[in-house]
Scaffold this motif. Sequence first.
Motif: not given
Length: 481
Positions: A314-321
Amino acid sequence: MEKQVMDVVSRISDMLWTNVLIILLVGLGIYFTFRMRFVQFRMIPEMLRLLFQGTDKGKDGVSPFQAFAISTAARVGTGNIAGVATAIALGGPGAVFWMWLIALIGSASAFVESTLAQIYKVRDDKAWRGGPAYYMEKALGQRWLGILFSILITISFGFVFNSVQSNTISLSLQNQYGFDKTWITVGLVVLTALVIFGGVRSIATVASFLVPIMAGGYILIALYIMATNIEVLPSIFKLIFQEGLFEFKTLAGGAVGAALLNGIRRGLFSNEAGMGSAPNAAATAEVSHPVKQGLIQSFAVFVDTLMVCSATAMIVLVSGVATKDASGQPVAGIDLAQGALASQVGSLATGFMVVAIFLFAFSSVVGNYYYGESNINFIRENKQVLMAYRVLVLVMIVFGSLVESANLVWALADIFMGLMAIVNLYAIFRLSKIAKLALEDYVGQRKAGKEPRFYADSIPNLPGKDTLEAWQESEKDEKAI
């Protein structure tokens, strides 16, 4: 030369996972799910009840929670951060779907292997030990297979995986704070030595302290990030399921997609369901019925993948980096995770990620070491051999900490992990009837309003009954004592 070796190892790993392990893991996970009548879902309330039970009759042993903590300490490592981020970088959001799926069906495999480990555990001074090697010898009558498994798990966990964990710690501290690798290595060796020379009780104490802190804190950070980005969550979940379900179509067409391959591979690396590692921790618990620890270890798979791994996803996907660099290559897992976290919580990310990596990795070193120790004792109980193993573990920690890249070590870890899983899945498939009968005995006692107790004659014609060390012959015998 290193590149050629890496290419060969990678090809072997891909062949093993693509042609063998995906079929075994998914197929047997589904088989166990149906054979145990969806035990991992219908008995979740019982799992929670058991988790914080003390040792049986106040005995001075490892508690169910401490055994859960040892296995979770080994499960919850840098794979939950770097491994999940790498799976997303290589396979896209669909990899998360496959990590979830392998956890949901794999938790049935975890139940079977951990229940068997409890039934066939043996006395180790004031504690218990056991695992796949022990039920391969006692229930299957195949000591040679137990020795093979013991060698594979000792190499995988005691040596290879611990090199991966120390490498991650060292690189993280050096990159963020400029610490000298030599001093990082010295510190790691000293800390590890203090724990592993203290025995299983010391390992259980450290694990039960570190696990709630590291997992709880990380999940809270992820929940905060999700709450502050709640408007994008529906689209994130839609993307995960769309890409994950698309892999079903490629699988039906005879192809294995990147999301499926990386999701299952990293899912197993993280939750270890069916691999045969966690049963070594499950066997240490002092419980009145083997099924109790089977249920707790099944729940541990959910904690690892559905909670901790999902936090990273969730941290990776929500951030959109960006998951690819300027040249189109996947961003290194730990860099991707750290960049994603930094984009959401700013400068706090650096310190928090370093602490999280250290706690995750060091707890894995502790748990991994114990798995090797238990299996070395299976092959031969010898103080000199055990001392040599401890020294070699410390040497591999030094190697992992000082080496610049752990890519080859990761690739070797995939191969040994896969071979371990194949050997263990064969054994638990052959012995799954025993776990099923133990579960039926447990459920019957609970329905009768009893706190379940297990005896050697609880299962008719139990294989290896004469070799059992943990269970009284019958209830009558126990009352006589």
